[in-house]
Design a protein around this motif. Structure first.
Motif, mmCIF file in Angstrom:
data_model
loop_
_atom_site.group_PDB
_atom_site.id
_atom_site.type_symbol
_atom_site.label_atom_id
_atom_site.label_comp_id
_atom_site.label_asym_id
_atom_site.label_seq_id
_atom_site.Cartn_x
_atom_site.Cartn_y
_atom_site.Cartn_z
ATOM 1 N N GLY A 65 0.789 -1.225 0.000
ATOM 2 C CA GLY A 65 0.000 0.000 0.000
ATOM 3 C C GLY A 65 0.817 1.267 0.000
ATOM 4 O O GLY A 65 0.281 2.355 -0.220
ATOM 5 N N ARG A 66 2.101 1.155 0.246
ATOM 6 C CA ARG A 66 2.975 2.333 0.257
ATOM 7 C C ARG A 66 3.998 2.297 -0.864
ATOM 8 O O ARG A 66 4.380 3.333 -1.395
ATOM 9 C CB ARG A 66 3.713 2.434 1.597
ATOM 10 C CG ARG A 66 2.811 2.546 2.792
ATOM 11 C CD ARG A 66 3.601 2.833 4.060
ATOM 12 N NE ARG A 66 4.540 1.755 4.396
ATOM 13 C CZ ARG A 66 5.859 1.935 4.504
ATOM 14 N NH1 ARG A 66 6.389 3.123 4.301
ATOM 15 N NH2 ARG A 66 6.638 0.906 4.834
ATOM 16 N N PHE A 67 4.471 1.117 -1.200
ATOM 17 C CA PHE A 67 5.496 0.947 -2.234
ATOM 18 C C PHE A 67 4.857 0.329 -3.469
ATOM 19 O O PHE A 67 3.960 -0.507 -3.369
ATOM 20 C CB PHE A 67 6.606 0.024 -1.753
ATOM 21 C CG PHE A 67 7.495 0.587 -0.678
ATOM 22 C CD1 PHE A 67 7.194 1.753 0.004
ATOM 23 C CD2 PHE A 67 8.669 -0.077 -0.333
ATOM 24 C CE1 PHE A 67 8.018 2.257 0.992
ATOM 25 C CE2 PHE A 67 9.510 0.412 0.652
ATOM 26 C CZ PHE A 67 9.170 1.580 1.322
ATOM 27 N N THR A 68 5.374 0.724 -4.638
ATOM 28 C CA THR A 68 4.932 0.136 -5.895
ATOM 29 C C THR A 68 6.141 -0.138 -6.762
ATOM 30 O O THR A 68 6.986 0.742 -6.954
ATOM 31 C CB THR A 68 3.971 1.069 -6.646
ATOM 32 O OG1 THR A 68 2.882 1.438 -5.787
ATOM 33 C CG2 THR A 68 3.416 0.374 -7.881
ATOM 34 N N MET A 69 6.194 -1.345 -7.293
ATOM 35 C CA MET A 69 7.301 -1.712 -8.179
ATOM 36 C C MET A 69 6.820 -1.697 -9.618
ATOM 37 O O MET A 69 5.725 -2.162 -9.936
ATOM 38 C CB MET A 69 7.828 -3.106 -7.825
ATOM 39 C CG MET A 69 9.061 -3.503 -8.620
ATOM 40 S SD MET A 69 9.749 -5.065 -8.023
ATOM 41 C CE MET A 69 11.201 -5.203 -9.063
ATOM 42 N N PHE A 70 7.667 -1.163 -10.497
ATOM 43 C CA PHE A 70 7.383 -1.102 -11.924
ATOM 44 C C PHE A 70 8.488 -1.798 -12.683
ATOM 45 O O PHE A 70 9.616 -1.904 -12.207
ATOM 46 C CB PHE A 70 7.283 0.362 -12.383
ATOM 47 C CG PHE A 70 6.214 1.157 -11.696
ATOM 48 C CD1 PHE A 70 6.521 1.918 -10.579
ATOM 49 C CD2 PHE A 70 4.916 1.128 -12.153
ATOM 50 C CE1 PHE A 70 5.547 2.665 -9.932
ATOM 51 C CE2 PHE A 70 3.925 1.869 -11.523
ATOM 52 C CZ PHE A 70 4.238 2.632 -10.404
ATOM 53 N N ARG A 71 8.133 -2.178 -13.869
ATOM 54 C CA ARG A 71 9.104 -2.858 -14.726
ATOM 55 C C ARG A 71 8.916 -2.403 -16.169
ATOM 56 O O ARG A 71 7.791 -2.314 -16.655
ATOM 57 C CB ARG A 71 8.889 -4.362 -14.621
ATOM 58 C CG ARG A 71 9.738 -5.176 -15.538
ATOM 59 C CD ARG A 71 9.586 -6.641 -15.298
ATOM 60 N NE ARG A 71 10.705 -7.343 -15.912
ATOM 61 C CZ ARG A 71 11.258 -8.415 -15.414
ATOM 62 N NH1 ARG A 71 10.802 -8.945 -14.292
ATOM 63 N NH2 ARG A 71 12.261 -8.988 -16.023
ATOM 64 N N ASP A 72 10.022 -2.158 -16.862
ATOM 65 C CA ASP A 72 10.008 -1.803 -18.282
ATOM 66 C C ASP A 72 11.033 -2.681 -18.988
ATOM 67 O O ASP A 72 12.236 -2.433 -18.923
ATOM 68 C CB ASP A 72 10.345 -0.321 -18.461
ATOM 69 C CG ASP A 72 10.167 0.143 -19.905
ATOM 70 O OD1 ASP A 72 10.273 -0.704 -20.821
ATOM 71 O OD2 ASP A 72 9.944 1.339 -20.114
ATOM 72 N N ASN A 73 10.546 -3.711 -19.642
ATOM 73 C CA ASN A 73 11.451 -4.662 -20.301
ATOM 74 C C ASN A 73 12.107 -4.063 -21.547
ATOM 75 O O ASN A 73 13.129 -4.586 -22.005
ATOM 76 C CB ASN A 73 10.710 -5.938 -20.652
ATOM 77 C CG ASN A 73 10.426 -6.793 -19.428
ATOM 78 O OD1 ASN A 73 11.101 -6.685 -18.402
ATOM 79 N ND2 ASN A 73 9.421 -7.637 -19.521
ATOM 80 N N PHE A 74 11.549 -3.015 -22.110
ATOM 81 C CA PHE A 74 12.170 -2.372 -23.267
ATOM 82 C C PHE A 74 13.379 -1.549 -22.840
ATOM 83 O O PHE A 74 14.361 -1.440 -23.573
ATOM 84 C CB PHE A 74 11.154 -1.502 -23.995
ATOM 85 C CG PHE A 74 10.076 -2.287 -24.667
ATOM 86 C CD1 PHE A 74 8.810 -2.367 -24.121
ATOM 87 C CD2 PHE A 74 10.333 -2.971 -25.840
ATOM 88 C CE1 PHE A 74 7.816 -3.105 -24.724
ATOM 89 C CE2 PHE A 74 9.337 -3.709 -26.467
ATOM 90 C CZ PHE A 74 8.083 -3.779 -25.900
ATOM 91 N N LYS A 75 13.294 -0.977 -21.646
ATOM 92 C CA LYS A 75 14.391 -0.154 -21.139
ATOM 93 C C LYS A 75 15.288 -0.914 -20.165
ATOM 94 O O LYS A 75 16.229 -0.346 -19.619
ATOM 95 C CB LYS A 75 13.832 1.102 -20.458
ATOM 96 C CG LYS A 75 13.084 2.027 -21.400
ATOM 97 C CD LYS A 75 12.595 3.267 -20.668
ATOM 98 C CE LYS A 75 11.872 4.205 -21.624
ATOM 99 N NZ LYS A 75 11.371 5.427 -20.926
#
Length: 122
Positions: A65-75
């Motif tokens: 609820g406080r942290f969010t992880m993102f991912r960009d496989n192109f970058k």
């Protein structure tokens, strides 16, 4: 896979920071990626992991609820948006990669970044 984490620093309680991790290697998109942290005098602990497709992510209860992880496989990057920071979030944060499916165990991660320090003042 080589990992380089950045973005740590000093924040006040209630503030935000965003960490980034740049990966080298053509097979980045096949790895589950995770963030761990280690506070002084404590063991390294799991924070969050994200599947190779970014379709699933798994959070430790302490950051949900406080942290969010993102991912960009192109970058070839993953990032960790940290909001509502608390002094107990103070730690060195590490990004890591594993060929396993979702796992919270640091022992199962094959590659580690060098760590970036996050300090949260009260």
């Amino acid at each position: 896979v080589q990992l380089q984490a950045s973005g740590g620093g000093l924040a006040q309680a209630g503030g935000s920071l965003r960490l980034s991790c740049l990966a080298s290697g053509r097979t980045f998109s096949s790895y589950t990626m995770g963030w761990f942290r280690q506070a002084p005098g404590k063991e390294r602990e799991f924070v969050v992991a994200i599947s190779w497709s970014a379709g699933n992510s798994y959070y430790a209860d302490s950051v949900k609820g406080r942290f969010t992880m993102f991912r960009d496989n192109f970058k070839n990057t993953v990032s960790l948006q940290m909001n509502s920071l608390k002094p107990e979030d103070t730690a060195v944060y590490y990004c890591a990669a594993t060929s396993h499916a979702y796992t919270r165990s640091a022992k199962t991660y094959d590659y580690w970044g060098q760590g970036t320090l996050v300090t949260v003042s009260s």
